[in-house]
Write an enzyme that holds these catalytic residues in place. Structure first.
Site, PDB file in Angstrom:
ATOM      1  N   THR A  11       0.809  -1.220   0.000  1.00  0.00           N
ATOM      2  CA  THR A  11       0.000   0.000   0.000  1.00  0.00           C
ATOM      3  C   THR A  11       0.845   1.275   0.000  1.00  0.00           C
ATOM      4  OG1 THR A  11      -0.168  -0.052   2.426  1.00  0.00           O
ATOM      5  CG2 THR A  11      -1.929  -1.135   1.170  1.00  0.00           C
ATOM      6  N   GLY A  12       2.161   1.159   0.154  1.00  0.00           N
ATOM      7  CA  GLY A  12       3.037   2.332   0.159  1.00  0.00           C
ATOM      8  C   GLY A  12       3.442   2.743  -1.246  1.00  0.00           C
ATOM      9  N   CYS A 130      18.261   4.813  -2.935  1.00  0.00           N
ATOM     10  CA  CYS A 130      17.823   5.405  -4.204  1.00  0.00           C
ATOM     11  C   CYS A 130      18.897   6.286  -4.838  1.00  0.00           C
ATOM     12  CB  CYS A 130      16.536   6.195  -3.997  1.00  0.00           C
ATOM     13  SG  CYS A 130      16.579   7.354  -2.612  1.00  0.00           S
ATOM     14  N   GLN A 157      17.344  15.659  -4.015  1.00  0.00           N
ATOM     15  CA  GLN A 157      16.458  14.516  -3.850  1.00  0.00           C
ATOM     16  C   GLN A 157      15.016  14.930  -3.578  1.00  0.00           C
ATOM     17  OE1 GLN A 157      20.078  12.235  -1.651  1.00  0.00           O
ATOM     18  NE2 GLN A 157      18.104  11.216  -1.437  1.00  0.00           N
ATOM     19  N   GLY A 161      11.054  10.400  -1.688  1.00  0.00           N
ATOM     20  CA  GLY A 161      11.995   9.529  -0.988  1.00  0.00           C
ATOM     21  C   GLY A 161      11.703   9.409   0.491  1.00  0.00           C
ATOM     22  N   LYS A 215      25.567   6.417   3.418  1.00  0.00           N
ATOM     23  CA  LYS A 215      25.067   5.303   2.605  1.00  0.00           C
ATOM     24  C   LYS A 215      25.656   5.341   1.203  1.00  0.00           C
ATOM     25  CE  LYS A 215      20.518   5.133   4.861  1.00  0.00           C
ATOM     26  NZ  LYS A 215      19.083   5.482   4.665  1.00  0.00           N
ATOM     27  N   ARG A 236      17.546  17.725   0.195  1.00  0.00           N
ATOM     28  CA  ARG A 236      16.136  17.527  -0.139  1.00  0.00           C
ATOM     29  C   ARG A 236      15.618  18.788  -0.821  1.00  0.00           C
ATOM     30  NH1 ARG A 236      14.344  12.616  -0.272  1.00  0.00           N
ATOM     31  NH2 ARG A 236      14.788  12.193   1.918  1.00  0.00           N
ATOM     32  N   HIS A 243      15.064  12.072  -8.508  1.00  0.00           N
ATOM     33  CA  HIS A 243      16.300  12.528  -7.881  1.00  0.00           C
ATOM     34  C   HIS A 243      17.287  12.985  -8.953  1.00  0.00           C
ATOM     35  CE1 HIS A 243      14.815  11.161  -4.182  1.00  0.00           C
ATOM     36  NE2 HIS A 243      15.645  10.188  -3.886  1.00  0.00           N
TER      37      HIS A 243
END
Length: 340
Positions: A11-12, A130, A157, A161, A215, A236, A243
């Site tokens: 559902t996301g 991502c 980004q 996200g 990351k 962001r 992105h």
């Protein structure tokens, strides 16, 4: 003969994209299950022309299922992924939980498909962050030709996200700028995101980098080459989907920008749009819904001996998440399971 596939977190944003992409790419599915938390049980999801109702993840039995695509947070993944893996179902996980586990392969199929063989250690495969996924697609063919020494990347980004709540926050804050009395205070983010940029994604670490920046460093080393030095600034921006990254690359061997352009044109998963004229490049709005990583603004960096700059844009819900997971499933099917 096809596969029995479970989409966990259906559902996301990413889970719905996984279902869409499985249908679009005509993945050989015999049976598909849409799984979510108990509070979302019964919610309808689309799979091609079919409407699915979500089942309760907590009570679902993964025995007899071939592949589970996980699109839930690390905490829930920690509980349910080992359960699925133990039942013999191969887990492809989109969270950060297993990315740095030496016994779990971290895969971008265009970059390191050979790593798929390592799935058997835990029956789990990790999907990268991502921002990393789209960058390494561009780095790998250049690294093969000229050996990349160092990468300096600044990301731009989109709010997707951070999930649906972040997209809602951008929309409501934007409306609130024009409608008196409807201003919306920051909730998802630490500062206003509408008409603003925020140099802060994920939590801060002791050395001043953010977890998102860390990351990109750790994942690039694991996927492409541990010898590559990477420094990142992750930002962001008030964009709903897509992105963008400004990437500076230093190589061991000289690589002319024209040769780099040709190498990237021939590389899998990449489309080069690089005209030195108004509009001769790709922006996030144009990449939405596309499977491709777009490269533009390829040019020499004259400040170092062997340097290149480029602009990299991709749909983060697709290549940055759902598409890469489905591509891993396709690779798993071709190389290992061989049922489809």
């Amino acid at each position: 003969m096809g596969y029995r596939i479970a989409v966990v977190g259906a559902t996301g944003n990413v889970g719905r994209e996984m279902l869409n992409i499985l249908a679009e790419r005509q993945f050989p599915v015999d049976e598909i299950a849409a799984l979510a938390s108990r509070k979302s049980m019964g919610t309808e999801c689309s799979f091609g022309d079919t409407t699915l109702k979500t089942d309760d993840l907590d009570t679902f039995d993964f025995t007899g299922w071939d592949i589970a695509l996980f699109a839930i947070g690390s905490d829930a993944t920690k509980k349910y992924a080992p359960r699925a893996a133990k039942a013999g179902c191969v887990v492809i996980d989109n969270s950060s939980l297993y990315r740095y586990d030496p016994d779990v392969p971290l895969i971008v199929p265009e970059v390191n498909p050979e790593a798929i063989e390592g799935y058997a250690k835990k029956n789990i495969i990790a999907n990268p962050n991502c921002s990393t996924a789209q960058m390494v697609v561009a780095l790998k063919p250049l690294h093969d030709r000229a050996r990349i020494k160092r990468v300096v990347v600044s990301t731009y980004q989109s709010v997707s996200g951070s999930g649906k709540s972040a997209m809602d926050e951008l929309w409501l804050q934007t409306k609130g700028m024009y409608v008196p009395g409807q201003e919306v205070a920051p909730s998802v983010y630490s500062k206003q995101i509408a008409f603003n940029v925020i140099p802060h994604i994920d939590s801060f670490m002791e050395d001043g980098t953010t977890k998102e920046e860390w990351k990109m460093v750790a994942e690039t080393k694991k996927i492409v080459d541990p010898a590559i030095k990477v420094t990142a600034t992750c930002v962001r921006v008030p964009v709903f989907v897509g992105h963008s990254e400004a990437v500076n690359i230093e190589t061991e061997d000289f690589l002319d920008e024209e040769e780099a352009r040709e190498i990237l044109r021939e590389a899998p998963g990449i489309v080069v749009v690089d005209k030195r004229e108004d509009g001769g490049y790709i922006t996030p709005v144009e990449c939405v819904g596309d499977f491709t990583t777009f490269i533009s603004r390829i040019r020499q960096d004259s400040t170092i001996e062997n340097g290149l700059n480029l602009w990299c844009v991709s749909d983060n819900l697709r290549k940055g998440a759902a598409l890469n997971a489905v591509q891993i499933a396709e690779l798993l099917g071709r190389k290992v399971l061989k049922k489809g």
